[in-house]
Scaffold this active site. Structure first.
Site, PDB file in Angstrom:
ATOM      1  CG  ASP A  13      -1.885  -1.172   1.215  1.00 37.20           C
ATOM      2  OD1 ASP A  13      -2.200  -1.661   0.128  1.00 37.20           O
ATOM      3  OD2 ASP A  13      -2.278  -1.609   2.315  1.00 37.20           O
ATOM      4  CE  LYS A  16       2.329  -2.391  -4.384  1.00 37.66           C
ATOM      5  NZ  LYS A  16       2.076  -2.001  -2.981  1.00 37.66           N
ATOM      6  N   GLY A  40      -4.632  -4.156  -3.735  1.00 38.73           N
ATOM      7  CA  GLY A  40      -5.613  -3.106  -4.043  1.00 38.73           C
ATOM      8  C   GLY A  40      -4.803  -1.896  -4.442  1.00 38.73           C
ATOM      9  CG  HIS A  41      -2.075  -1.937  -7.012  1.00 38.80           C
ATOM     10  ND1 HIS A  41      -1.173  -2.484  -7.884  1.00 38.80           N
ATOM     11  CD2 HIS A  41      -1.787  -2.487  -5.795  1.00 38.80           C
ATOM     12  CE1 HIS A  41      -0.378  -3.321  -7.234  1.00 38.80           C
ATOM     13  NE2 HIS A  41      -0.741  -3.349  -5.968  1.00 38.80           N
ATOM     14  CD  GLN A 221       0.665  -8.787  -2.637  1.00 45.80           C
ATOM     15  OE1 GLN A 221       1.319  -9.465  -3.391  1.00 45.80           O
ATOM     16  NE2 GLN A 221      -0.584  -8.452  -2.904  1.00 45.80           N
TER      17      GLN A 221
HETATM   18  P1  GDP Z   1      -0.784   0.408  -3.539  1.00 41.54           P
HETATM   19  O1  GDP Z   1      -1.379  -0.873  -3.063  1.00 41.54           O
HETATM   20  O2  GDP Z   1       0.690   0.469  -3.316  1.00 41.54           O
HETATM   21  O3  GDP Z   1      -1.153   0.753  -4.956  1.00 41.54           O
HETATM   22  O4  GDP Z   1      -1.406   1.548  -2.597  1.00 41.54           O
HETATM   23  P2  GDP Z   1      -2.961   1.680  -2.163  1.00 41.54           P
HETATM   24  O5  GDP Z   1      -3.729   2.187  -3.313  1.00 41.54           O
HETATM   25  O6  GDP Z   1      -3.426   0.449  -1.490  1.00 41.54           O
HETATM   26  O7  GDP Z   1      -2.831   2.745  -1.005  1.00 41.54           O
HETATM   27  C1  GDP Z   1      -2.304   4.018  -1.220  1.00 41.54           C
HETATM   28  C2  GDP Z   1      -3.374   5.036  -0.815  1.00 41.54           C
HETATM   29  O8  GDP Z   1      -2.794   6.303  -0.697  1.00 41.54           O
HETATM   30  C3  GDP Z   1      -4.469   5.181  -1.855  1.00 41.54           C
HETATM   31  O9  GDP Z   1      -5.662   5.525  -1.221  1.00 41.54           O
HETATM   32  C4  GDP Z   1      -3.966   6.340  -2.705  1.00 41.54           C
HETATM   33  O10 GDP Z   1      -5.026   7.040  -3.361  1.00 41.54           O
HETATM   34  C5  GDP Z   1      -3.341   7.197  -1.659  1.00 41.54           C
HETATM   35  N1  GDP Z   1      -2.191   8.004  -2.092  1.00 41.54           N
HETATM   36  C6  GDP Z   1      -1.212   7.715  -2.980  1.00 41.54           C
HETATM   37  N2  GDP Z   1      -0.277   8.675  -2.989  1.00 41.54           N
HETATM   38  C7  GDP Z   1      -0.667   9.597  -2.084  1.00 41.54           C
HETATM   39  C8  GDP Z   1      -0.090  10.823  -1.606  1.00 41.54           C
HETATM   40  O11 GDP Z   1       0.982  11.245  -2.010  1.00 41.54           O
HETATM   41  N3  GDP Z   1      -0.789  11.486  -0.641  1.00 41.54           N
HETATM   42  C9  GDP Z   1      -1.984  11.038  -0.140  1.00 41.54           C
HETATM   43  N4  GDP Z   1      -2.586  11.760   0.795  1.00 41.54           N
HETATM   44  N5  GDP Z   1      -2.548   9.901  -0.565  1.00 41.54           N
HETATM   45  C10 GDP Z   1      -1.882   9.185  -1.520  1.00 41.54           C
HETATM   46  P1  IMO Z   2      -0.951  -4.118  -2.263  1.00 48.20           P
HETATM   47  O1  IMO Z   2      -0.520  -4.653  -3.596  1.00 48.20           O
HETATM   48  C1  IMO Z   2      -0.972  -4.556   2.078  1.00 48.20           C
HETATM   49  C2  IMO Z   2      -1.064  -8.648   3.658  1.00 48.20           C
HETATM   50  C3  IMO Z   2      -2.314  -9.087   4.387  1.00 48.20           C
HETATM   51  C4  IMO Z   2      -1.722 -10.086   5.365  1.00 48.20           C
HETATM   52  C5  IMO Z   2      -0.619 -10.754   4.541  1.00 48.20           C
HETATM   53  C6  IMO Z   2      -1.031 -12.067   3.905  1.00 48.20           C
HETATM   54  O2  IMO Z   2      -2.234  -3.394  -2.291  1.00 48.20           O
HETATM   55  O3  IMO Z   2       0.163  -3.345  -1.628  1.00 48.20           O
HETATM   56  P2  IMO Z   2      -2.589 -12.734   1.849  1.00 48.20           P
HETATM   57  O4  IMO Z   2      -4.004 -12.407   1.538  1.00 48.20           O
HETATM   58  O5  IMO Z   2      -1.612 -12.272   0.803  1.00 48.20           O
HETATM   59  O6  IMO Z   2      -2.372 -14.167   2.198  1.00 48.20           O
HETATM   60  O7  IMO Z   2      -2.258 -11.902   3.195  1.00 48.20           O
HETATM   61  O8  IMO Z   2      -0.274  -9.817   3.532  1.00 48.20           O
HETATM   62  N1  IMO Z   2      -1.290  -8.128   2.295  1.00 48.20           N
HETATM   63  C7  IMO Z   2      -1.220  -6.830   1.964  1.00 48.20           C
HETATM   64  N2  IMO Z   2      -1.014  -5.740   2.743  1.00 48.20           N
HETATM   65  N3  IMO Z   2      -1.086  -4.439   0.739  1.00 48.20           N
HETATM   66  C8  IMO Z   2      -1.262  -5.511  -0.047  1.00 48.20           C
HETATM   67  O9  IMO Z   2      -1.245  -5.449  -1.395  1.00 48.20           O
HETATM   68  C9  IMO Z   2      -1.374  -6.783   0.558  1.00 48.20           C
HETATM   69  N4  IMO Z   2      -1.587  -8.043   0.110  1.00 48.20           N
HETATM   70  C10 IMO Z   2      -1.515  -8.846   1.174  1.00 48.20           C
HETATM   71  O10 IMO Z   2      -2.942  -7.999   5.041  1.00 48.20           O
HETATM   72  O11 IMO Z   2      -1.101  -9.393   6.416  1.00 48.20           O
HETATM   73 MG    MG Z   3      -2.913  -1.543  -1.796  1.00 47.29          MG
END
Ligand code: GDP
Ligand code: IMO
Ligand code: MG
Length: 419
Positions: A13, A16, A40-41, A221
């Site tokens: 998270d 990416k 979840g991207h 991840q």
């Molecule tokens: P990913 O899994 O690495 O793609 O990241 P996620 O989408 O799960 O989580 C990143 C969260 O931070 C999302 O809600 C994005 O919309 C948000 N986000 C990304 N970059 C920024 C930033 O620079 N500032 C803020 N406030 N939110 C951001």
């Molecule tokens: P993105 O791509 C954050 C965590 C889960 C749990 C562990 C194992 O959005 O960054 P799993 O379902 O893979 O067997 O869970 O890994 N986890 C993540 N945490 N971002 C993710 O993906 C994750 N995918 C799995 O919360 O701790």
């Molecule tokens: Mg994510």
């Protein structure tokens, strides 16, 4: 031509999805190499937020081809929902290609994930319950079903055989389940999967590299969730590191170019497991609230803490990171001081690495930097950021010995600055 890799350096998270979307204009192909719908991207542009789980984050730019590689595991039901969500958005579906070698998540894989977590009780991993671990277990156990198997006339038979095995395992658990409804939805959703071109993605990638195409491999991840190098057993079941791009797409190690390592200006983790710099005070609560730290896949609250340099250095080394991208700098605005974990104390000794054992007993040692007040979300150039922001960036670059090429100050595409 070499392929670039973009991946997370913390516990996922990091942002990416946002950066892949921003960088897609520079690439011909975006390819996911591991993980599945546990990811979840999030991408934001034109005031709309999109969350992708299986589909690569380059899908919203017309032009780039998006590939789901062999290292990915696919749940056809979740994939279908993602397609429905973007179907009316003028997205060219013909540019989404899927590896025949990608493994399928069966309904019973999800049940096994839930049964295993329930049996672990308070030691549960905190899995996303998407069936990730049982699917990768069947892959390495050589029992899995793959995308290419769907067109096999004996597919149903192969499915039933694997399902029977799963039911036998489920019988060992104290776990109630209902499979028929899930199974019906699953078979229905295969129609959507079949609409897309299934390819031998490694050949496609080799040819593309030969033809001089620019490829960006998108990780899911983060490094500290890697099956080998993460905080085992509180990890996911794939190699999330740069080497995962080699095995998950068929790219040779000497064909990897830049490795972009993404990190938050602080740190988060969702699910169980050690997190040395976790905060349990009002600062942690504030980071979660201002950073809107809720899982994009499960909606769970993310645990928040200060940035952790030993963990970041480890991740940079394992991945061979060439450029860093710092996300969510805006979330730190309004703090008088910002702490940075430089070392840990373990049983009275100062250490600067994550040890094999006793991860829960590490006490973080911090250095303090001056914070800033200014809201960064509205700045139009990094020159408008206060001196303290530049000091924070300079400090991290020096400590991490790697340049920070992108600074992000908000979720929108536009809130991104190249340095
Ligand atoms: P990913 O899994 O690495 O793609 O990241 P996620 O989408 O799960 O989580 C990143 C969260 O931070 C999302 O809600 C994005 O919309 C948000 N986000 C990304 N970059 C920024 C930033 O620079 N500032 C803020 N406030 N939110 C951001
Ligand atoms: P993105 O791509 C954050 C965590 C889960 C749990 C562990 C194992 O959005 O960054 P799993 O379902 O893979 O067997 O869970 O890994 N986890 C993540 N945490 N971002 C993710 O993906 C994750 N995918 C799995 O919360 O701790
Ligand atoms: Mg994510």
């Amino acid at each position: 031509m070499k392929a670039d890799v973009l991946l997370g350096l913390q516990w996922g998270d990091e942002g990416k999805g946002k950066i892949v979307d921003v960088l897609t204009t520079k690439y011909d192909i975006i390819a996911r190499f591991q993980g599945g719908p546990n990811a979840g991207h999030t991408l934001e542009f034109d005031g709309i937020k999109h969350v992708l789980h299986t589909i690569p984050s380059g899908i919203f730019h017309n032009g780039a081809i998006n590939v789901i590689g062999n290292g990915v595991v696919i749940d056809p039901v979740i994939f279908e929902n993602e397609i429905i969500a973007i179907d009316n958005l003028d997205v060219e579906m013909s540019k989404l290609l899927i590896s025949k070698k990608a493994h399928l998540i069966l309904p019973t894989h999800k049940l096994l994930d839930a049964a295993s977590e329930k049996a672990k009780g308070k030691n549960k991993i905190g899995s996303t319950l998407k069936g990730i671990s049982p699917t990768y277990m069947d892959k390495t156990g050589r029992n899995g079903l793959r995308v290419g198997d769907i067109s096999d006339p004996n597919f149903k038979e192969k499915y039933e055989k694997l399902k029977r095995k799963h039911i036998q395992i489920l019988d060992f658990y104290d776990f109630e389940y209902e499979v028929e409804e899930l199974e019906k939805k699953w078979f229905d959703s295969l129609k959507t999967l079949k609409r897309f071109e299934h390819i031998e993605s490694e050949h496609f990638i080799h040819k593309a590299l030969k033809d001089g195409k620019k490829i960006l491999a998108e990780g899911a991840q983060g490094t500290l969730l890697d099956i080998d190098f993460g905080s085992y057993p509180f990890v996911t079941s794939s190699n999330t590191i740069a080497a995962g791009a080699c095995t998950g797409l068929g790219i040779a190690p000497n064909k990897i170019g830049e490795v972009f390592g993404i990190f938050k200006a602080y740190c988060t983790r969702v699910g169980s497991g050690p997190f040395p710099s976790e905060l349990f005070d009002e600062v942690g609560e504030r980071l979660g609230r201002i950073g809107n730290e809720f899982g994009a896949t499960t909606g769970r609250s993310r645990r928040c803490g200060w940035i952790d340099l030993p963990a970041l250095k480890y991740a940079i080394n394992i991945n061979g990171v060439t450029k860093l991208n710092m996300m969510k700098a805006d979330v730190l605005s309004g703090l008088d001081i910002i702490k940075v974990c430089t070392h840990y104390m373990l049983n009275g000794n100062k250490i600067d690495y994550l040890p094999f054992e006793d991860n829960e007993n590490l006490t973080p040692v911090y250095t303090e930097l001056k914070g800033w007040d200014k809201n960064l979300m509205d700045i139009t150039s990094l020159d408008e950021a206060p001196k303290e922001v530049h000091d924070y960036i300079a400090y991290l670059e020096k400590e991490l010995e790697t340049p920070i090429s992108i600074v992000s100050v908000g979720p929108d595409r536009k809130q991104t600055f190249f340095r």
